[in-house]
Design a protein around this motif. Structure first.
Motif, short mmCIF file in Angstrom:
data_model
loop_
_atom_site.label_atom_id
_atom_site.label_comp_id
_atom_site.label_asym_id
_atom_site.label_seq_id
_atom_site.Cartn_x
_atom_site.Cartn_y
_atom_site.Cartn_z
N ILE A 165 0.83 -1.22 0.00
CA ILE A 165 -0.05 -0.13 0.23
C ILE A 165 0.61 1.15 -0.03
O ILE A 165 0.56 2.22 -0.64
CB ILE A 165 -0.75 0.07 1.36
CG1 ILE A 165 -2.10 -1.03 1.13
CG2 ILE A 165 -1.84 1.41 1.34
CD1 ILE A 165 -2.81 -1.31 2.27
N ALA A 166 2.09 1.41 0.86
CA ALA A 166 2.89 2.57 1.01
C ALA A 166 3.65 2.71 -0.39
O ALA A 166 3.70 3.78 -0.94
CB ALA A 166 3.92 2.17 1.82
N GLU B 82 2.16 1.92 -3.41
CA GLU B 82 1.20 2.29 -4.29
C GLU B 82 1.22 3.83 -4.09
O GLU B 82 0.84 4.64 -4.74
CB GLU B 82 -0.17 1.49 -4.09
CG GLU B 82 -1.22 2.11 -5.01
CD GLU B 82 -2.27 1.37 -4.81
OE1 GLU B 82 -3.41 1.67 -5.23
OE2 GLU B 82 -2.37 0.30 -3.98
N ALA B 83 0.88 4.19 -2.83
CA ALA B 83 0.72 5.73 -2.45
C ALA B 83 2.03 6.43 -3.09
O ALA B 83 1.58 7.78 -3.50
CB ALA B 83 0.60 5.73 -1.03
N VAL B 84 3.04 6.13 -3.03
CA VAL B 84 4.31 6.71 -3.52
C VAL B 84 4.13 7.17 -4.86
O VAL B 84 4.16 8.47 -5.50
CB VAL B 84 5.75 6.17 -3.11
CG1 VAL B 84 6.70 6.84 -3.82
CG2 VAL B 84 5.86 6.26 -1.77
N SER C 275 1.38 6.67 -7.00
CA SER C 275 0.13 7.11 -7.62
C SER C 275 0.10 8.65 -7.78
O SER C 275 -0.48 9.15 -8.45
CB SER C 275 -0.88 6.58 -6.52
OG SER C 275 -1.03 5.22 -6.69
N SER C 276 1.21 9.15 -7.08
CA SER C 276 1.23 10.60 -7.37
C SER C 276 2.58 11.09 -7.58
O SER C 276 2.69 12.37 -7.75
CB SER C 276 0.82 11.28 -5.86
OG SER C 276 1.75 10.80 -4.83
N LYS D 158 11.92 7.34 1.20
CA LYS D 158 11.44 7.87 -0.11
C LYS D 158 12.40 8.11 -1.25
O LYS D 158 12.35 7.72 -2.18
CB LYS D 158 10.17 8.67 0.23
CG LYS D 158 9.44 8.99 -1.05
CD LYS D 158 8.55 10.26 -1.02
CE LYS D 158 7.81 10.49 -2.19
NZ LYS D 158 6.84 11.38 -2.13
#
Length: 223
Positions: free
Chosen positions: A17-18, A20-22, A24-25, A115
């Motif tokens: 999920i983490a 994907e969050a990075v 996706s944006s 990140k």
């Protein structure tokens, strides 16, 4: 230039999920979903556009069993042009790291990496090079040093400056670019420029290859 498609193939849902969050944006990337296995796709031979790979899978699966074929190698056979970034557990022992190196992955970072390290790894892999998180480098070099690499005539003809030797030694010690910049009292951008010029001089594509060359030729040592 088309965006890099990012897939996940990760055993732990929160990490997936983490990731994907990075992406996706993140500009220049597109989160394309969870890898579910694909047959070789027609037209995928054109996956490299201006030397940029367009499909990367981020995974942590498949290294616990050392006696079976790496799922990463299977994926690469099924999916022409696919590149892989492997997430190593933060408490990885040396044997797991070395299995990862033999697995067919194109880059390796710890799952606890920041990140910025993740994005640096993805950018490097997308450009067609390999990536190794600096913390992992000493372990890799120790293993590689066990192999006897013959010194080529072209190796000894390279004339390094004292600053270049220091750069290679600090990298062999496992320091990041930021840490090297602190030691040398220069800006981190200067360190990156030094690497670029050194890569050209040595004819290598990344810092791992450069440090391996330095170990082989006696221009750096494992301490």
């Amino acid at each position: 230039m088309q965006p890099v498609n990012v897939y996940t193939y990760i055993s732990r849902e929160l990490i997936s999920i983490a990731i994907e969050a990075v992406f996706s944006s993140q500009k220049g990337y597109e989160f394309a979903g969870v890898y579910e296995g694909r047959s070789k796709r027609l037209g995928n031979i054109n996956n490299v556009v201006d030397h940029v790979v367009t499909d990367i899978v981020v995974t942590d699966i498949g290294l616990e069993e050392s006696n079976v074929e790496s799922p990463l190698l299977v994926m690469k056979r099924q999916w022409l042009g696919l590149r892989c970034l492997y997430l190593l557990p933060s408490q990885s022992d040396d044997s797991l790291i070395l299995r990862a190196l033999r697995s067919g992955a194109d880059g390796f970072i710890y799952e606890s990496a920041s990140k910025s390290v993740l994005l640096q790894a993805m950018k490097t892999i997308a450009s067609g090079h390999s990536f190794l998180q600096p913390d992992i480098t000493p372990i890799v070099l120790t293993e590689l040093r066990k192999s006897r690499y013959p010194i080529q005539e072209s190796d000894v003809s390279v004339d390094l400056t004292e600053r270049e030797r220091m750069l290679l030694q600090l990298s062999a010690d496992g320091l990041s670019n930021q840490q090297i910049s602190d030691v040398l009292h220069v800006h981190e951008k200067t360190v990156r420029n030094m690497w670029s010029m050194l890569f050209q001089k040595l004819g290598v594509g990344d810092r791992t290859q450069a440090v391996l060359w330095a170990i082989r030729t006696g221009n750096a040592e494992l301490r």
